[in-house]
Design a protein around this motif. Structure first.
Motif, PDB file in Angstrom:
ATOM      1  N   THR A   1       4.499 -51.213   2.542  1.00 49.78           N
ATOM      2  CA  THR A   1       3.200 -50.811   2.018  1.00 49.78           C
ATOM      3  C   THR A   1       2.869 -51.650   0.788  1.00 49.78           C
ATOM      4  OG1 THR A   1       3.578 -48.548   2.768  1.00 49.78           O
ATOM      5  CG2 THR A   1       1.869 -48.851   1.142  1.00 49.78           C
ATOM      6  N   PHE A   2       1.597 -51.995   0.681  1.00 47.06           N
ATOM      7  CA  PHE A   2       1.091 -52.739  -0.469  1.00 47.06           C
ATOM      8  C   PHE A   2      -0.118 -51.990  -0.994  1.00 47.06           C
ATOM      9  CE2 PHE A   2      -2.102 -55.618  -2.168  1.00 47.06           C
ATOM     10  CZ  PHE A   2      -1.383 -56.307  -3.125  1.00 47.06           C
ATOM     11  N   SER A   3      -0.199 -51.775  -2.299  1.00 46.96           N
ATOM     12  CA  SER A   3      -1.354 -51.102  -2.913  1.00 46.96           C
ATOM     13  C   SER A   3      -1.869 -51.932  -4.076  1.00 46.96           C
ATOM     14  CB  SER A   3      -0.976 -49.716  -3.427  1.00 46.96           C
ATOM     15  OG  SER A   3      -0.677 -48.859  -2.357  1.00 46.96           O
ATOM     16  N   GLN A   4      -3.189 -51.835  -4.278  1.00 47.11           N
ATOM     17  CA  GLN A   4      -3.795 -52.540  -5.403  1.00 47.11           C
ATOM     18  C   GLN A   4      -5.073 -51.826  -5.806  1.00 47.11           C
ATOM     19  OE1 GLN A   4      -4.064 -56.789  -5.004  1.00 47.11           O
ATOM     20  NE2 GLN A   4      -5.684 -56.942  -6.511  1.00 47.11           N
ATOM     21  N   HIS A   5      -5.346 -51.863  -7.083  1.00 46.18           N
ATOM     22  CA  HIS A   5      -6.580 -51.328  -7.649  1.00 46.18           C
ATOM     23  C   HIS A   5      -7.655 -52.399  -7.519  1.00 46.18           C
ATOM     24  CE1 HIS A   5      -8.948 -48.794 -10.295  1.00 46.18           C
ATOM     25  NE2 HIS A   5      -9.309 -49.888 -10.935  1.00 46.18           N
TER      26      HIS A   5
ATOM     27  N   PRO B   1      -2.551 -50.422  15.653  1.00 44.76           N
ATOM     28  CA  PRO B   1      -2.819 -51.503  14.691  1.00 44.76           C
ATOM     29  C   PRO B   1      -1.551 -52.184  14.211  1.00 44.76           C
ATOM     30  CG  PRO B   1      -2.774 -49.425  13.544  1.00 44.76           C
ATOM     31  CD  PRO B   1      -2.595 -49.100  15.019  1.00 44.76           C
ATOM     32  N   ASP B   2      -1.720 -53.397  13.723  1.00 49.41           N
ATOM     33  CA  ASP B   2      -0.647 -54.053  12.986  1.00 49.41           C
ATOM     34  C   ASP B   2      -0.642 -53.535  11.550  1.00 49.41           C
ATOM     35  OD1 ASP B   2       0.349 -56.025  14.978  1.00 49.41           O
ATOM     36  OD2 ASP B   2      -1.726 -56.721  14.882  1.00 49.41           O
ATOM     37  N   LEU B   3      -1.869 -53.242  11.049  1.00 45.10           N
ATOM     38  CA  LEU B   3      -2.017 -52.760   9.678  1.00 45.10           C
ATOM     39  C   LEU B   3      -2.958 -51.568   9.629  1.00 45.10           C
ATOM     40  CD1 LEU B   3      -2.662 -56.180   7.875  1.00 45.10           C
ATOM     41  CD2 LEU B   3      -0.517 -54.881   7.885  1.00 45.10           C
ATOM     42  N   ASN B   4      -2.590 -50.570   8.870  1.00 47.73           N
ATOM     43  CA  ASN B   4      -3.488 -49.480   8.497  1.00 47.73           C
ATOM     44  C   ASN B   4      -3.917 -49.750   7.063  1.00 47.73           C
ATOM     45  OD1 ASN B   4      -3.857 -47.338  10.533  1.00 47.73           O
ATOM     46  ND2 ASN B   4      -1.617 -47.337  10.530  1.00 47.73           N
TER      47      ASN B   4
ATOM     48  N   ILE C   1      -6.884 -49.895  -2.668  1.00 48.25           N
ATOM     49  CA  ILE C   1      -6.571 -50.276  -1.298  1.00 48.25           C
ATOM     50  C   ILE C   1      -5.076 -50.101  -1.085  1.00 48.25           C
ATOM     51  CG2 ILE C   1      -6.311 -52.726  -1.906  1.00 48.25           C
ATOM     52  CD1 ILE C   1      -7.351 -53.391   0.928  1.00 48.25           C
ATOM     53  N   THR C   2      -4.709 -49.521   0.051  1.00 49.21           N
ATOM     54  CA  THR C   2      -3.312 -49.409   0.450  1.00 49.21           C
ATOM     55  C   THR C   2      -3.197 -49.973   1.856  1.00 49.21           C
ATOM     56  OG1 THR C   2      -3.037 -47.422  -0.899  1.00 49.21           O
ATOM     57  CG2 THR C   2      -1.362 -47.842   0.792  1.00 49.21           C
ATOM     58  N   VAL C   3      -2.354 -50.984   2.025  1.00 49.18           N
ATOM     59  CA  VAL C   3      -2.139 -51.645   3.307  1.00 49.18           C
ATOM     60  C   VAL C   3      -0.743 -51.270   3.777  1.00 49.18           C
ATOM     61  CG1 VAL C   3      -2.090 -53.857   4.525  1.00 49.18           C
ATOM     62  CG2 VAL C   3      -3.602 -53.558   2.536  1.00 49.18           C
ATOM     63  N   SER C   4      -0.658 -50.656   4.962  1.00 50.90           N
ATOM     64  CA  SER C   4       0.630 -50.216   5.508  1.00 50.90           C
ATOM     65  C   SER C   4       0.898 -50.908   6.841  1.00 50.90           C
ATOM     66  CB  SER C   4       0.624 -48.702   5.740  1.00 50.90           C
ATOM     67  OG  SER C   4       0.356 -48.022   4.539  1.00 50.90           O
ATOM     68  N   ALA C   5       2.120 -51.386   7.000  1.00 51.92           N
ATOM     69  CA  ALA C   5       2.521 -52.062   8.229  1.00 51.92           C
ATOM     70  C   ALA C   5       2.761 -51.046   9.338  1.00 51.92           C
ATOM     71  CB  ALA C   5       3.788 -52.873   7.986  1.00 51.92           C
ATOM     72  N   ASN C   6       2.353 -51.429  10.545  1.00 54.70           N
ATOM     73  CA  ASN C   6       2.549 -50.564  11.708  1.00 54.70           C
ATOM     74  C   ASN C   6       3.177 -51.343  12.864  1.00 54.70           C
ATOM     75  OD1 ASN C   6       2.097 -47.864  12.753  1.00 54.70           O
ATOM     76  ND2 ASN C   6       0.656 -48.809  14.174  1.00 54.70           N
TER      77      ASN C   6
ATOM     78  N   VAL D   1       2.418 -57.630   5.240  1.00 59.93           N
ATOM     79  CA  VAL D   1       2.565 -56.846   4.001  1.00 59.93           C
ATOM     80  C   VAL D   1       3.563 -57.518   3.057  1.00 59.93           C
ATOM     81  CG1 VAL D   1       3.385 -54.649   3.055  1.00 59.93           C
ATOM     82  CG2 VAL D   1       1.814 -54.658   4.991  1.00 59.93           C
ATOM     83  N   MET D   2       4.644 -58.058   3.623  1.00 59.68           N
ATOM     84  CA  MET D   2       5.635 -58.740   2.795  1.00 59.68           C
ATOM     85  C   MET D   2       4.996 -59.951   2.103  1.00 59.68           C
ATOM     86  SD  MET D   2       9.174 -60.645   3.901  1.00 59.68           S
ATOM     87  CE  MET D   2       8.259 -61.998   4.644  1.00 59.68           C
ATOM     88  N   GLN D   3       4.222 -60.752   2.851  1.00 59.62           N
ATOM     89  CA  GLN D   3       3.560 -61.923   2.280  1.00 59.62           C
ATOM     90  C   GLN D   3       2.538 -61.513   1.228  1.00 59.62           C
ATOM     91  OE1 GLN D   3       2.265 -63.522   6.061  1.00 59.62           O
ATOM     92  NE2 GLN D   3       3.761 -65.160   5.945  1.00 59.62           N
TER      93      GLN D   3
END
Length: 156
Positions: free
Chosen positions: A4-8, A121-124, A136-141, A149-151
């Protein structure tokens, strides 16, 4: 390593920039589900992705057309907005399966309305209000999603 990746995101410009940043890692194809309330920034993020891939014209919300295709030199992007979809079965009649090739980028707003007729999805991507700003929160699926997400996290 987190899946998971999050950002304001302080404003519209940062939301577009996030889409442009994300496009670097989805350029070989991906399915993105965009979640969030009306006005949370889903279409703005989509605009950043499409423009980041090289589209120079307007990026319209496909609210009434269900899908806006963008055929670029190196990639096909399909931006779906299923908000007004009455019945998920309507997707079958429009040939929804034809859009999901391995190298296509498919961005789907309101994916829950197409349950059973669209692939996983690949990403949620969750867009949420944070006062006048967004998060924003990007989660791998998928494995592809985990790589993206790692990149994205390494680029932060």
């Amino acid at each position: 390593m987190s899946n998971t990746f999050s950002q304001h995101l302080a404003d519209e410009a940062q939301t577009v920039a996030m889409g442009e940043r994300l496009c670097k890692y989805i350029k070989n194809g991906a399915v993105l589900f965009l979640h969030g309330d009306l006005g949370a920034g889903k279409t703005t993020l989509s605009r950043g992705i499409v423009q980041g891939m090289g589209h120079t014209g307007k990026v319209k919300s496909p609210t009434y057309t269900l899908v806006e295709p963008y055929e670029l030199d190196d990639v096909s992007i399909y931006h779906f907005d299923l908000y007004r979809l009455g019945d998920p079965e309507e997707l079958e009649y429009m040939g929804i399966r034809d859009y999901f090739s391995p190298n296509a980028i498919c961005i789907i707003e309101w994916p829950q309305k197409g349950a059973g007729f669209i692939p996983s999805p690949d990403l949620n991507v969750e867009m949420a209000y944070d006062g006048e700003q967004r998060t924003i929160t990007v989660s791998a699926n998928s494995e592809r999603g985990k790589t993206i997400v790692m990149q994205l996290g390494q680029d932060a």
